[in-house]
Scaffold this motif. Sequence first.
Motif, PDB file in Angstrom:
ATOM      1  N   ASN A  48      27.085  44.519  37.479  1.00 30.37           N
ATOM      2  CA  ASN A  48      27.388  45.476  38.564  1.00 30.37           C
ATOM      3  C   ASN A  48      26.228  45.585  39.570  1.00 30.37           C
ATOM      4  O   ASN A  48      25.944  46.653  40.099  1.00 30.37           O
ATOM      5  CB  ASN A  48      27.721  46.856  37.987  1.00 30.37           C
ATOM      6  N   LYS A  49      25.569  44.477  39.813  1.00 25.06           N
ATOM      7  CA  LYS A  49      24.501  44.415  40.818  1.00 25.06           C
ATOM      8  C   LYS A  49      25.018  43.595  42.004  1.00 25.06           C
ATOM      9  O   LYS A  49      24.520  42.519  42.316  1.00 25.06           O
ATOM     10  CB  LYS A  49      23.244  43.791  40.232  1.00 25.06           C
ATOM     11  N   ILE A  50      26.039  44.145  42.645  1.00 23.54           N
ATOM     12  CA  ILE A  50      26.766  43.393  43.669  1.00 23.54           C
ATOM     13  C   ILE A  50      25.890  43.110  44.884  1.00 23.54           C
ATOM     14  O   ILE A  50      25.895  41.997  45.418  1.00 23.54           O
ATOM     15  CB  ILE A  50      28.043  44.169  44.064  1.00 23.54           C
TER      16      ILE A  50
ATOM     17  N   ASP B 160      31.998  31.810  46.918  1.00 25.45           N
ATOM     18  CA  ASP B 160      31.453  32.781  45.969  1.00 25.45           C
ATOM     19  C   ASP B 160      31.042  34.072  46.688  1.00 25.45           C
ATOM     20  O   ASP B 160      31.265  35.178  46.171  1.00 25.45           O
ATOM     21  CB  ASP B 160      30.238  32.185  45.250  1.00 25.45           C
ATOM     22  N   LEU B 161      30.438  33.896  47.855  1.00 22.86           N
ATOM     23  CA  LEU B 161      30.016  35.069  48.623  1.00 22.86           C
ATOM     24  C   LEU B 161      31.224  35.890  49.070  1.00 22.86           C
ATOM     25  O   LEU B 161      31.207  37.132  49.026  1.00 22.86           O
ATOM     26  CB  LEU B 161      29.186  34.629  49.836  1.00 22.86           C
ATOM     27  N   GLY B 162      32.295  35.194  49.480  1.00 21.80           N
ATOM     28  CA  GLY B 162      33.523  35.896  49.858  1.00 21.80           C
ATOM     29  C   GLY B 162      34.072  36.700  48.704  1.00 21.80           C
ATOM     30  O   GLY B 162      34.470  37.871  48.868  1.00 21.80           O
ATOM     31  N   ASP B 163      34.090  36.102  47.503  1.00 23.22           N
ATOM     32  CA  ASP B 163      34.560  36.824  46.320  1.00 23.22           C
ATOM     33  C   ASP B 163      33.688  38.050  46.044  1.00 23.22           C
ATOM     34  O   ASP B 163      34.186  39.123  45.661  1.00 23.22           O
ATOM     35  CB  ASP B 163      34.537  35.900  45.102  1.00 23.22           C
ATOM     36  N   THR B 164      32.382  37.871  46.236  1.00 23.81           N
ATOM     37  CA  THR B 164      31.462  38.982  45.964  1.00 23.81           C
ATOM     38  C   THR B 164      31.664  40.121  46.960  1.00 23.81           C
ATOM     39  O   THR B 164      31.555  41.312  46.606  1.00 23.81           O
ATOM     40  CB  THR B 164      30.009  38.484  46.002  1.00 23.81           C
ATOM     41  N   TYR B 165      31.976  39.786  48.205  1.00 22.84           N
ATOM     42  CA  TYR B 165      32.281  40.825  49.195  1.00 22.84           C
ATOM     43  C   TYR B 165      33.542  41.596  48.797  1.00 22.84           C
ATOM     44  O   TYR B 165      33.662  42.806  49.084  1.00 22.84           O
ATOM     45  CB  TYR B 165      32.449  40.218  50.581  1.00 22.84           C
TER      46      TYR B 165
ATOM     47  N   GLY C 155      34.108  45.602  48.236  1.00 15.60           N
ATOM     48  CA  GLY C 155      35.110  46.290  49.030  1.00 15.60           C
ATOM     49  C   GLY C 155      35.127  45.888  50.494  1.00 15.60           C
ATOM     50  O   GLY C 155      35.798  46.519  51.312  1.00 15.60           O
ATOM     51  N   ASP C 156      34.409  44.826  50.840  1.00 13.51           N
ATOM     52  CA  ASP C 156      34.343  44.367  52.232  1.00 13.51           C
ATOM     53  C   ASP C 156      35.324  43.208  52.428  1.00 13.51           C
ATOM     54  O   ASP C 156      34.947  42.030  52.416  1.00 13.51           O
ATOM     55  CB  ASP C 156      32.916  43.932  52.582  1.00 13.51           C
ATOM     56  N   VAL C 157      36.575  43.545  52.592  1.00 16.01           N
ATOM     57  CA  VAL C 157      37.636  42.543  52.703  1.00 16.01           C
ATOM     58  C   VAL C 157      37.482  41.711  53.967  1.00 16.01           C
ATOM     59  O   VAL C 157      37.758  40.502  53.976  1.00 16.01           O
ATOM     60  CB  VAL C 157      39.023  43.239  52.672  1.00 16.01           C
TER      61      VAL C 157
END
Length: 601
Positions: A356-358, A385-390, A394-396
Amino acid sequence: MRQLVIYFLFLLIPIASIAQKSTDEALAMDFFRNGEFQKAADLYEEIYNKTGSEPSFNSLISCLLKLKQFDKAEKSAHKQVKRNPGVLRYQVDLGTIYKQSGNSAKAKEQFNKVINEINADMFTITDIGQKFYSLAEFDYAIATFKKGRQVMGNETLFTYDLTRLYNLKQDKAAVIEEALTQIAGNPTFISQSKSILLSSLQEEKDFDELKSVLQKKINKDSKNPELAELMIWLLLQRNDFQTALDKAIAYNKNFNEDGERLLTVGNAAAHAEKYEIATRAFAAIASATPRSPLYEEAKLALISAKNKKITSGNYTQEDLISLENDYQQAILEFGKSNETLYIIKELAQLKAYYLNKINEAIKLLEEALKTPRISTSLQSELKLDLGDTYILAGDVWEATLLYGQVDKALRDNPLGQEARFRSARLSFWNGDFEWAKAQLDVLKASTSQLFANDALNLSLLIGSNMGPDSTNKPLRIYAQADLALFKNQLTSAKNKLDSLKSLFPGHPLEDDILMAEAKICLKKGEIQAAEKKLNEIAERFSYDIWGDDALFMLADLNENQLGNKTKAQELYEKLLTQYPGSLYVLEARKRFRTLRGDVIN
């Protein structure tokens, strides 16, 4: 002028002769094809008497044997032998005539005479061996090549020919001996010997025989690295990773090596999801003193295998923190470069999905994208990967932009297709079902098999469960549960699925709920519970979209988690017969054959 005409007439004589010969041969061939063997024999005999050519002789003998004119065939063969003293293949023809006439004893005597007359000439040996092979006289062909070894003074010659012959005779013990002989004669032929063994040995008992013979040779010649390599290779072929590791450790010490065999075993075990063995293999290299040249490769592979081992089942927070420290120390030790980017990717995923260290994960990936001379492919993987992490953050909007960048940069590449799938999946999670399905329908028709199954399943799921109510509440709850599962928020996902079952009992999403619950169980390491869910899908919903998925996952569980190879084999076979159009068919067939004992090249 008259002399000139005569001169030209003499020039034309051989041309006319050649033309006549060609015409006669064509006519004789037509007679033979039409079964008019006597007419063909008469013509071939005429040509042979004029030219003495080998093709006409061979054709003449074929005709005479068809006509059962053995005396005439024998006379012609004697004539050819006399014309060509020392050419042993004509003496083989004579033996063939004896055999077809029913005089087996004389044929045997003639064939043995040929073999006894073989001298130290590679061409003659090969010629006679191939002649016997063409006549299906395999024992005499073997005897020929063995005699060839004797007269040439080299016991490693003709390995390929003898292996082929022993294979035809189903003499697996001899095939094994020939392969090992080839290695003894020339260690650089070890890859060829492996190919010979793979193509020849098909049953478990054959490999047991090879293992036994190989171990005896190693006991006599314990310093032979090629025999050691072949033993490791054999054990990996049989998926005996534990014994392979034990042998690799012993050989590494015995030959004072740098860990090459350990690395081979570790990589094979990791690929087969045998992470305990993989980590032991890599750790043996990483902890070696003095430091191995393979230290960095082994250290990074060790951390990667530990990651898969920990996150594939039950783990504690302490396990995750320890793994995070391993990654951070490795990055400090080896630096940030194209060669270490994959462990940076893995660390980012660990931080994002498990710790949970997004924000730390986002920063790590953004810095990785600034690595000099990064390839377009690797850059795109990092962006996905960065898109998935966003999405986790919650940053769609940022996620959508990154997926779009990859799609645009690699439109016809699998990574571009993956970006389009993730974009469609994001639309599904957001509740925009019609738009998501439209994207998926295009994707499933044009994508590679790598993503087609996921695209097809999600498209069918949406199409089957959009109701007349524009709110599509059941599907929205399911999409929220699926998103929670993606975020590794397992408790939240389970609660949403329970709510869906409570609010809409008997809804058509029931099989989809079961599959999601099975995935949650697998993530939590609850193998027995996952098996129960998958069995329910396979039994109650075999006709629906998850039928083949459930069956394949069940087979995989039995093969790799539950240790029930027999059950796994039965399930793979069931998938092949029940779902012949499934995208799992190729992999299921491969695994079924491996479990059955077949050798997969």
